[in-house]
Design an enzyme around this catalytic site. Structure first.
Site, PDB file in Angstrom:
ATOM      1  CE  LYS A 150      -4.441  -1.191   1.582  1.00 10.21           C
ATOM      2  NZ  LYS A 150      -5.652  -1.105   2.398  1.00 10.21           N
TER       3      LYS A 150
ATOM      4  CE  LYS B  85      -5.896  -9.092  -2.496  1.00  7.76           C
ATOM      5  NZ  LYS B  85      -6.257  -8.379  -1.109  1.00  7.76           N
TER       6      LYS B  85
ATOM      7  CE  LYS C  80     -11.728  -2.998  -1.503  1.00  7.32           C
ATOM      8  NZ  LYS C  80     -12.103  -3.232  -0.065  1.00  7.32           N
TER       9      LYS C  80
HETATM   10  P1  TYM Z   1     -10.413  -6.402   3.243  1.00  7.76           P
HETATM   11  O1  TYM Z   1     -11.348  -5.551   3.278  1.00  7.76           O
HETATM   12  O2  TYM Z   1      -9.093  -6.045   2.320  1.00  7.76           O
HETATM   13  O3  TYM Z   1     -11.105  -7.738   2.822  1.00  7.76           O
HETATM   14  C1  TYM Z   1     -11.889  -8.483   3.492  1.00  7.76           C
HETATM   15  C2  TYM Z   1     -11.966  -9.810   3.300  1.00  7.76           C
HETATM   16  O4  TYM Z   1     -11.843 -10.680   2.000  1.00  7.76           O
HETATM   17  C3  TYM Z   1     -10.932 -11.131   1.976  1.00  7.76           C
HETATM   18  N1  TYM Z   1     -10.599 -10.787   0.263  1.00  7.76           N
HETATM   19  C4  TYM Z   1     -10.164 -11.958  -0.565  1.00  7.76           C
HETATM   20  N2  TYM Z   1     -10.217 -13.355  -0.378  1.00  7.76           N
HETATM   21  C5  TYM Z   1      -9.700 -14.002  -1.268  1.00  7.76           C
HETATM   22  N3  TYM Z   1      -9.621 -13.470  -2.608  1.00  7.76           N
HETATM   23  C6  TYM Z   1      -9.335 -12.406  -2.691  1.00  7.76           C
HETATM   24  N4  TYM Z   1      -9.061 -11.871  -3.879  1.00  7.76           N
HETATM   25  C7  TYM Z   1      -9.836 -11.476  -1.575  1.00  7.76           C
HETATM   26  N5  TYM Z   1     -10.112 -10.229  -1.531  1.00  7.76           N
HETATM   27  C8  TYM Z   1     -10.354  -9.808  -0.257  1.00  7.76           C
HETATM   28  C9  TYM Z   1      -9.596 -10.976   2.747  1.00  7.76           C
HETATM   29  O5  TYM Z   1      -8.645 -11.516   2.819  1.00  7.76           O
HETATM   30  C10 TYM Z   1     -10.535 -10.381   4.088  1.00  7.76           C
HETATM   31  O6  TYM Z   1     -10.887 -11.507   4.742  1.00  7.76           O
HETATM   32  N6  TYM Z   1      -7.595  -5.921   7.357  1.00  7.76           N
HETATM   33  C11 TYM Z   1      -8.645  -6.631   6.695  1.00  7.76           C
HETATM   34  C12 TYM Z   1     -10.000  -5.942   7.494  1.00  7.76           C
HETATM   35  C13 TYM Z   1      -9.938  -6.059   8.984  1.00  7.76           C
HETATM   36  C14 TYM Z   1     -10.174  -7.363   9.691  1.00  7.76           C
HETATM   37  C15 TYM Z   1     -10.352  -6.851  10.943  1.00  7.76           C
HETATM   38  C16 TYM Z   1     -10.475  -8.545   9.286  1.00  7.76           C
HETATM   39  C17 TYM Z   1      -9.937  -5.220   9.823  1.00  7.76           C
HETATM   40  N7  TYM Z   1     -10.081  -5.628  11.224  1.00  7.76           N
HETATM   41  C18 TYM Z   1     -10.603  -7.928  11.904  1.00  7.76           C
HETATM   42  C19 TYM Z   1     -10.588  -9.714  10.266  1.00  7.76           C
HETATM   43  C20 TYM Z   1     -10.889  -9.367  11.599  1.00  7.76           C
HETATM   44  C21 TYM Z   1      -8.731  -6.143   5.356  1.00  7.76           C
HETATM   45  O7  TYM Z   1      -8.271  -5.035   4.795  1.00  7.76           O
HETATM   46  O8  TYM Z   1      -9.783  -7.002   4.542  1.00  7.76           O
END
Ligand code: TYM
Length: 338
Positions: free
Chosen positions: A119, A201, A204
Site C-alpha cells: 500500500k 490477487k 477492487k
Molecule cells: P479487506 O477489506 O481487504 O478484505 C476483506 C476480506 O476479504 C478477503 N479477500 C479475499 N479473499 C480471497 N481472494 C481475494 N481476492 C480477496 N480479496 C479480499 C480478505 O482476505 C478479507 O478476509 N484488514 C482487513 C479487514 C479487517 C479485519 C479485522 C479482518 C480489519 N479488522 C479483523 C478480520 C478481523 C482487510 O483489509 O480486509
C-alpha cells in the site's frame, strides 16, 4: 457453573473495509465462511471504517459505502438476528485498546507487513502512520471480543500472526486476558486471482474493471468478464496453480459457485475442445451465484431505517462486550479506575 448459565460458545469476528465495491474474492475468501459458521459460533461482523481512512476517502462516499457494506453482509447471508453486525467507529474501545497494543508492538513487526509495503508503494503520496499501525488496530478488533477464530482470506494471515503475538505478549506480561485467535482460511478460494493477471490477487482497487467481478455487476458484465479472462496455453481443464494460473483460478471460481470438486470439474470437461465451453459454464455459474446476492442487496439497502436499526442494535451489543474487555485491560495496565 450456575445452572442458568449457558456454556460459552466459541467466538468468531471478522471485518471488511468499506473502501470500494466488494468482489467475488471477498465472498470466496471470507463472507461465505461467515455465513457457514454463524450458526455454530457466537459471531460478530464489523464494517471497519477506521481502517478505511488509512488511504484517502471522500467523506460522503465513505458514509455510503459503510452502509452498503453492512447491507452486503446481510445480502450474502449474514443474519442480523443471529450475528452482531456493527460499524467499527461506533465502538470507540477499538481505538482505545489499539493504543495499549501499540505500546507493546515493535517497529519491525509493522514494517515487515506485506500489505504495508504494497500500500505504501501504491499510495506513495500518503504514507501515513495509520497505514503503518493498521495491523495493530486489526489486532484490537479481534482481541476485544476474545475471538477464537477469524475467517479471512489468505492475505490477512500475516496480520493474524501479529494479533496472536500481541495476545500472547499481553497475557505473558500481565496475566491471562486474551484468547489467542486462529485464522480460518478456506483451502480453496482463500486467494482469488485477477481475471486479467492471474498471478495477482483480485482486487477492487485494480483500475482495470475487467480484472474483477463485483457483487453488483450485472449478469452480462459477469459473463463478459469471465469470457475474456486471461487463460494459459493448453486446451484441457486441469488444476495446476503454478503452470496454469488462469484456468486454475476459473476452476476455483466454478468450485465456489457450484460446490463441485476439482475431480468432478475435470471429468465434466474431459475431451471438450478448447476452453470455450468451460468458460461458458463458469460464466453462467458465477452469474447465478452472484444474482441473488445482488438482488437481496438492492432490497436491503433500500430500507435505510431497518439498516440503521440493525447497526444501532449491533453497536450496543458490541459495545457492551468491548467495554468489559477494555476495563480489564486498563486495570491490568495500571490505569486508575474511578
Ligand atoms: P479487506 O477489506 O481487504 O478484505 C476483506 C476480506 O476479504 C478477503 N479477500 C479475499 N479473499 C480471497 N481472494 C481475494 N481476492 C480477496 N480479496 C479480499 C480478505 O482476505 C478479507 O478476509 N484488514 C482487513 C479487514 C479487517 C479485519 C479485522 C479482518 C480489519 N479488522 C479483523 C478480520 C478481523 C482487510 O483489509 O480486509
Amino acid at each position: 457453573m450456575n445452572p442458568t448459565d449457558t456454556p460459552r460458545r466459541n467466538v468468531i469476528l471478522s471485518g471488511m473495509q468499506p473502501s470500494g465495491e466488494l468482489t467475488i474474492g471477498h465472498v470466496a475468501g471470507a463472507l461465505r465462511n461467515w455465513v457457514a459458521l454463524q450458526d455454530e459460533f457466537d459471531s460478530l461482523f464489523c464494517v471497519v471504517d477506521l481502517h478505511a481512512i488509512t488511504v484517502r476517502q471522500e467523506p460522503a462516499k465513505l458514509r455510503r459505502r459503510s452502509l452498503d457494506l453492512a447491507a452486503m453482509y446481510q445480502a450474502a447471508g449474514v443474519d442480523a438476528s443471529r450475528s452482531v453486525i456493527f460499524i467499527q467507529s461506533h465502538v470507540p474501545e477499538h481505538v482505545q485498546l489499539s493504543w495499549v497494543l501499540t505500546c507493546l508492538t515493535g517497529m519491525g513487526e509493522c514494517s515487515r507487513m506485506t500489505q504495508f509495503k504494497e500500500k505504501s508503494d501504491r499510495h506513495s503520496d500518503n504514507i501515513n502512520v495509520g497505514l503503518f499501525t493498521y495491523p495493530i488496530l486489526m489486532a484490537a478488533d479481534i482481541l476485544l471480543y476474545n475471538a477464537d477464530c477469524v475467517p479471512v482470506g489468505e492475505d490477512q494471515k500475516q496480520h493474524l500472526e501479529l494479533a496472536r503475538n500481541l495476545a500472547e505478549r499481553f497475557n505473558h506480561h500481565y496475566s491471562p486476558t486474551f484468547t489467542v485467535p486462529e485464522p480460518y482460511i478456506p483451502k480453496l478460494g482463500g486467494r482469488i486471482m485477477s481475471l486479467q493477471e492471474p498471478t495477482k490477487k483480485m482486487s477492487k482497487s485494480d483500475p482495470n474493471v475487467k480484472s474483477w467481478i463485483g457483487l453488483t455487476d450485472s449478469d452480462d458484465e459477469i459473463r463478459s468478464k469471465i469470457r475474456r479472462a486471461v487463460t494459459d496455453s493448453g486446451t484441457d481443464i486441469r488444476y495446476d496453480e503454478l503452470a496454469r494460473p488462469g484456468i486454475s483460478n476459473l476452476m476455483v471460481l466454478y468450485h465456489v459457485a457450484t460446490g463441485k470438486s476439482f475431480a468432478d470439474i475435470e471429468s465434466e470437461f474431459a475431451g471438450s475442445s478448447g476452453y470455450a465451453p468451460f468458460k461458458e459454464a463458469v460464466a453462467d455459474a458465477v452469474a447465478e451465484y452472484v444474482r441473488p446476492i445482488r438482488e437481496r442487496f438492492v432490497a436491503i439497502r433500500a430500507d435505510e431505517d431497518a439498516l440503521g436499526r440493525t447497526l444501532r442494535h449491533g453497536a450496543e451489543q458490541a459495545r457492551e462486550r468491548a467495554r468489559k474487555t477494555l476495563r480489564k485491560v486498563y486495570k491490568k495496565t495500571g490505569f486508575v479506575e474511578l
